[in-house]
Design a protein around this motif. Structure first.
Motif, PDB file in Angstrom:
ATOM      1  N   LEU A 286       0.854  -1.186   0.000  1.00 45.32           N
ATOM      2  CA  LEU A 286       0.000   0.000   0.000  1.00 45.32           C
ATOM      3  C   LEU A 286       0.890   1.236   0.000  1.00 45.32           C
ATOM      4  CD1 LEU A 286      -2.269  -1.362   2.828  1.00 45.32           C
ATOM      5  CD2 LEU A 286      -3.119  -0.919   0.522  1.00 45.32           C
ATOM      6  N   SER A 287       0.772   2.050  -1.035  1.00 41.65           N
ATOM      7  CA  SER A 287       1.522   3.306  -1.098  1.00 41.65           C
ATOM      8  C   SER A 287       0.669   4.433  -0.539  1.00 41.65           C
ATOM      9  CB  SER A 287       1.920   3.618  -2.545  1.00 41.65           C
ATOM     10  OG  SER A 287       2.579   4.867  -2.602  1.00 41.65           O
ATOM     11  N   PHE A 288       1.248   5.250   0.329  1.00 43.57           N
ATOM     12  CA  PHE A 288       0.480   6.299   1.002  1.00 43.57           C
ATOM     13  C   PHE A 288       0.829   7.711   0.531  1.00 43.57           C
ATOM     14  CE2 PHE A 288       4.066   4.897   3.690  1.00 43.57           C
ATOM     15  CZ  PHE A 288       4.824   6.058   3.736  1.00 43.57           C
ATOM     16  N   THR A 289       1.712   7.867  -0.453  1.00 44.38           N
ATOM     17  CA  THR A 289       2.213   9.202  -0.772  1.00 44.38           C
ATOM     18  C   THR A 289       1.333  10.004  -1.718  1.00 44.38           C
ATOM     19  OG1 THR A 289       3.601   8.150  -2.469  1.00 44.38           O
ATOM     20  CG2 THR A 289       4.630   8.653  -0.349  1.00 44.38           C
ATOM     21  N   THR A 290       0.569   9.342  -2.558  1.00 40.35           N
ATOM     22  CA  THR A 290      -0.101  10.042  -3.659  1.00 40.35           C
ATOM     23  C   THR A 290      -1.366  10.767  -3.229  1.00 40.35           C
ATOM     24  OG1 THR A 290       0.729   8.258  -5.081  1.00 40.35           O
ATOM     25  CG2 THR A 290      -0.854   9.764  -6.047  1.00 40.35           C
ATOM     26  N   HIS A 291      -1.986  10.352  -2.122  1.00 35.31           N
ATOM     27  CA  HIS A 291      -3.279  10.912  -1.732  1.00 35.31           C
ATOM     28  C   HIS A 291      -3.192  11.642  -0.394  1.00 35.31           C
ATOM     29  CE1 HIS A 291      -5.398   8.918  -5.005  1.00 35.31           C
ATOM     30  NE2 HIS A 291      -4.715   7.825  -4.732  1.00 35.31           N
ATOM     31  N   THR A 292      -4.099  12.591  -0.213  1.00 37.38           N
ATOM     32  CA  THR A 292      -4.178  13.332   1.038  1.00 37.38           C
ATOM     33  C   THR A 292      -4.702  12.421   2.153  1.00 37.38           C
ATOM     34  OG1 THR A 292      -6.456  14.037   0.694  1.00 37.38           O
ATOM     35  CG2 THR A 292      -4.713  15.418  -0.275  1.00 37.38           C
ATOM     36  N   PRO A 293      -4.530  12.832   3.420  1.00 34.58           N
ATOM     37  CA  PRO A 293      -5.074  12.018   4.513  1.00 34.58           C
ATOM     38  C   PRO A 293      -6.572  11.749   4.372  1.00 34.58           C
ATOM     39  CG  PRO A 293      -3.477  13.556   5.397  1.00 34.58           C
ATOM     40  CD  PRO A 293      -3.645  13.904   3.938  1.00 34.58           C
ATOM     41  N   ASP A 294      -7.353  12.728   3.957  1.00 36.39           N
ATOM     42  CA  ASP A 294      -8.794  12.510   3.791  1.00 36.39           C
ATOM     43  C   ASP A 294      -9.072  11.498   2.685  1.00 36.39           C
ATOM     44  OD1 ASP A 294      -9.367  14.252   5.828  1.00 36.39           O
ATOM     45  OD2 ASP A 294      -9.885  15.937   4.520  1.00 36.39           O
ATOM     46  N   GLU A 295      -8.334  11.579   1.585  1.00 39.60           N
ATOM     47  CA  GLU A 295      -8.516  10.620   0.490  1.00 39.60           C
ATOM     48  C   GLU A 295      -8.096   9.216   0.926  1.00 39.60           C
ATOM     49  OE1 GLU A 295      -7.802  13.680  -3.295  1.00 39.60           O
ATOM     50  OE2 GLU A 295      -6.106  12.619  -2.379  1.00 39.60           O
ATOM     51  N   ILE A 296      -7.030   9.138   1.712  1.00 39.44           N
ATOM     52  CA  ILE A 296      -6.594   7.838   2.217  1.00 39.44           C
ATOM     53  C   ILE A 296      -7.676   7.228   3.102  1.00 39.44           C
ATOM     54  CG2 ILE A 296      -4.949   6.721   3.793  1.00 39.44           C
ATOM     55  CD1 ILE A 296      -2.828   8.675   2.645  1.00 39.44           C
ATOM     56  N   ALA A 297      -8.255   8.038   3.968  1.00 37.08           N
ATOM     57  CA  ALA A 297      -9.319   7.527   4.843  1.00 37.08           C
ATOM     58  C   ALA A 297     -10.492   7.006   4.025  1.00 37.08           C
ATOM     59  CB  ALA A 297      -9.777   8.623   5.801  1.00 37.08           C
ATOM     60  N   GLU A 298     -10.873   7.727   2.976  1.00 43.11           N
ATOM     61  CA  GLU A 298     -11.971   7.279   2.124  1.00 43.11           C
ATOM     62  C   GLU A 298     -11.588   6.012   1.376  1.00 43.11           C
ATOM     63  OE1 GLU A 298     -15.334   6.645  -0.080  1.00 43.11           O
ATOM     64  OE2 GLU A 298     -15.042   7.781   1.770  1.00 43.11           O
ATOM     65  N   GLY A 299     -10.359   5.943   0.869  1.00 41.66           N
ATOM     66  CA  GLY A 299      -9.916   4.738   0.174  1.00 41.66           C
ATOM     67  C   GLY A 299      -9.944   3.516   1.071  1.00 41.66           C
ATOM     68  N   LEU A 300      -9.561   3.688   2.312  1.00 39.18           N
ATOM     69  CA  LEU A 300      -9.588   2.557   3.249  1.00 39.18           C
ATOM     70  C   LEU A 300     -11.016   2.154   3.603  1.00 39.18           C
ATOM     71  CD1 LEU A 300      -6.561   3.474   5.542  1.00 39.18           C
ATOM     72  CD2 LEU A 300      -6.650   1.747   3.738  1.00 39.18           C
ATOM     73  N   ARG A 301     -11.928   3.106   3.642  1.00 36.80           N
ATOM     74  CA  ARG A 301     -13.343   2.747   3.852  1.00 36.80           C
ATOM     75  C   ARG A 301     -13.847   1.894   2.684  1.00 36.80           C
ATOM     76  NH1 ARG A 301     -13.585   7.941   6.456  1.00 36.80           N
ATOM     77  NH2 ARG A 301     -13.941   9.007   4.479  1.00 36.80           N
ATOM     78  N   ARG A 302     -13.436   2.243   1.479  1.00 36.18           N
ATOM     79  CA  ARG A 302     -13.816   1.435   0.318  1.00 36.18           C
ATOM     80  C   ARG A 302     -13.185   0.056   0.386  1.00 36.18           C
ATOM     81  NH1 ARG A 302     -12.904   5.878  -4.614  1.00 36.18           N
ATOM     82  NH2 ARG A 302     -14.188   7.545  -3.719  1.00 36.18           N
ATOM     83  N   LEU A 303     -11.908   0.018   0.821  1.00 34.93           N
ATOM     84  CA  LEU A 303     -11.213  -1.265   0.914  1.00 34.93           C
ATOM     85  C   LEU A 303     -11.918  -2.198   1.905  1.00 34.93           C
ATOM     86  CD1 LEU A 303      -8.704  -2.804  -0.119  1.00 34.93           C
ATOM     87  CD2 LEU A 303      -7.436  -1.836   1.817  1.00 34.93           C
ATOM     88  N   ALA A 304     -12.429  -1.634   2.983  1.00 33.27           N
ATOM     89  CA  ALA A 304     -13.112  -2.456   3.995  1.00 33.27           C
ATOM     90  C   ALA A 304     -14.301  -3.194   3.424  1.00 33.27           C
ATOM     91  CB  ALA A 304     -13.535  -1.565   5.167  1.00 33.27           C
ATOM     92  N   LYS A 305     -14.925  -2.646   2.382  1.00 35.03           N
ATOM     93  CA  LYS A 305     -16.135  -3.249   1.821  1.00 35.03           C
ATOM     94  C   LYS A 305     -15.854  -4.610   1.169  1.00 35.03           C
ATOM     95  CE  LYS A 305     -18.360   1.216   0.944  1.00 35.03           C
ATOM     96  NZ  LYS A 305     -18.846   2.170  -0.104  1.00 35.03           N
ATOM     97  N   ILE A 306     -14.628  -4.828   0.723  1.00 30.38           N
ATOM     98  CA  ILE A 306     -14.349  -6.113   0.054  1.00 30.38           C
ATOM     99  C   ILE A 306     -14.246  -7.237   1.064  1.00 30.38           C
ATOM    100  CG2 ILE A 306     -13.130  -4.794  -1.715  1.00 30.38           C
ATOM    101  CD1 ILE A 306     -10.569  -6.163  -0.890  1.00 30.38           C
ATOM    102  N   PHE A 307     -14.097  -6.903   2.346  1.00 30.04           N
ATOM    103  CA  PHE A 307     -14.020  -7.939   3.387  1.00 30.04           C
ATOM    104  C   PHE A 307     -15.296  -8.031   4.201  1.00 30.04           C
ATOM    105  CE2 PHE A 307      -9.662  -6.210   2.829  1.00 30.04           C
ATOM    106  CZ  PHE A 307      -9.068  -7.348   2.283  1.00 30.04           C
ATOM    107  N   ALA A 308     -16.285  -7.183   3.882  1.00 27.02           N
ATOM    108  CA  ALA A 308     -17.530  -7.150   4.678  1.00 27.02           C
ATOM    109  C   ALA A 308     -18.328  -8.435   4.461  1.00 27.02           C
ATOM    110  CB  ALA A 308     -18.338  -5.938   4.266  1.00 27.02           C
TER     111      ALA A 308
END
Length: 409
Positions: free
Chosen positions: A387-409
């Motif tokens: 997981l690369s963390f440099t390209t997105h802002t903290p808010d975008e990272i938080a949203e991306g991780l919320r989306r990632l959580a959906k694949i394990f729901a």
């Protein structure tokens, strides 16, 4: 009765294949395309939050400063900036790089350096200078993908060395080197790609001593070394006495200025450096003169250290946002590290999960990562991911991780 038709003339040799396409070199058959590059193409849609590419944040580029540097050299020295140059590189640029390395604790003179078209070219030149077909190259497992491609093109036999949370394991290196008689060890000891791990000083010393004991070269790739957020700097392997005569250091401006510049450098002992100069003459004569002149001017007129300090602060916040969000994003039982710098977090899902199989599901939720399996030259871990963390802002990272959580729901 009409005369018999003349017998047909014998077919020319290979007539059946005369129109077929000539073959490609056989070395291509064993070198695959980079899976990361292919994933980046699949996730280029703007709605996808991608943790896949190891890309610097473009909004952090010093666009104004770089533009001013180009304007200055094209105004003040246009004839030399646009002319052919020496293979070794712009003397002013080499002096500036030497000063920066010396300030980091590695005493360096400008004549110790060769300017290259990105540090990837430096690795290719080393492979040309050091490897015969069938030569053994030792690599960390997992390893930087483009290095595996480079060694594949050279016809080398890549042998993985096991790693743990602190990087390459010295005891395993010693045993494998004794058995395999390698020509080269390739390592990224500081904020490694893909794992983000940093090799402690004791292990660096052990690696240097193993190189001296078993007679192999070390290629120390250091693209991320200046991007430290926490902890204390660790000396470069190239500066350790046991390995000073057998270590080539690769560096780059891609992560601290801009990757589009395609500027890197190689610091190596004299005989190896001369061999790489000859190999570079065959490859491209010399690296872009105007780009070298502009970066040398930038380093003279601007404070790159201050710029990098700003990048580190931004990247630290982004790393922290990723680490804060991972507990809710990944399934229970997952593990990940906390890198002290660089661009990557390495995570492992619980047993039974396959990060490669889950990637299309993630992309369907407009989020992406890189599966870890392709980085292994030994037995892959299908549950690992980068997981690369440099390209997105903290808010975008938080949203991306919320989306990632959906694949394990």
């Amino acid at each position: 009765m009409p005369p018999a038709a003349p017998a047909p003339e014998p077919a020319a040799p290979h007539a059946a294949t005369a129109a077929s396409t000539p073959p490609l070199a056989s070395r291509l058959a064993h070198v695959a395309s980079s899976p990361v590059r292919e994933i980046l193409a699949l996730t280029a849609r703007p709605e996808v939050i991608s943790f896949a590419g190891g890309l610097p944040a473009p909004e952090l580029f010093d666009t104004a400063g770089i533009k001013a540097a180009y304007e200055a050299v094209l105004t003040d020295v246009p004839h030399s900036a646009l002319q052919y140059s020496t293979t070794e590189g712009d003397p002013s640029l080499r002096e500036a790089v030497a000063a920066r390395l010396t300030a980091r604790g590695l005493a360096t003179a400008s004549d110790d350096l060769l300017v290259t078209t990105g540090s990837q070219q430096a690795l290719t030149l080393l492979a040309t200078a050091l490897l015969e077909p069938g030569s053994v190259v030792l690599v960390e497992d997992p390893c930087y993908l483009a290095a595996l491609q480079c060694f594949g093109f050279a016809g080398a036999r890549v042998v993985p060395v096991p790693t743990d949370e602190d990087g390459i394991i010295p005891e395993a290196l010693d045993e494998i080197a004794a058995r395999e008689k390698p020509a080269l060890l390739y390592i990224v000891p500081t904020f490694q790609n893909p794992t983000g791990r940093t090799l402690p000083l004791a292990r660096r010393t052990a690696v240097a001593e193993a190189a001296a004991r078993h007679g192999f070269w070390i290629a120390e790739d250091d693209p991320y070394g200046e991007l430290r957020f926490d902890g204390e700097p660790v000396p470069l392997v190239a500066g350790l006495p046991a390995a000073a005569d057998r270590t080539a250091l690769l560096g780059s401006f891609s992560k601290v200025m801009a990757p589009g510049l395609r500027l890197g450098f190689l610091r190596a002992p004299a005989a190896l450096r001369r061999a790489c100069v000859i190999a570079k003459q065959a490859a491209d004569l010399h690296t872009s003169t105007v780009d070298q002149a502009a970066v040398a001017r930038y380093l003279r007129d601007r404070d790159l250290d201050a710029h990098v300090a700003g990048m580190r602060a931004a990247y630290r916040a982004r790393r922290d946002a990723m680490l804060d969000g991972l507990p809710a994003a990944l399934p229970e039982g997952s593990r990940w590290n906390r890198p002290e710098g660089g661009m990557f977090v390495w995570a492992t899902l619980p047993e039974g999960h396959d990060a490669t199989a889950l990637l299309p599901v993630a992309v369907g939720h407009n989020v992406a990562y890189v599966p870890g399996a392709p980085f292994f030259s030994g037995t892959p871990d299908p549950a690992s991911l980068r997981l690369s963390f440099t390209t997105h802002t903290p808010d975008e990272i938080a949203e991306g991780l919320r989306r990632l959580a959906k694949i394990f729901a």
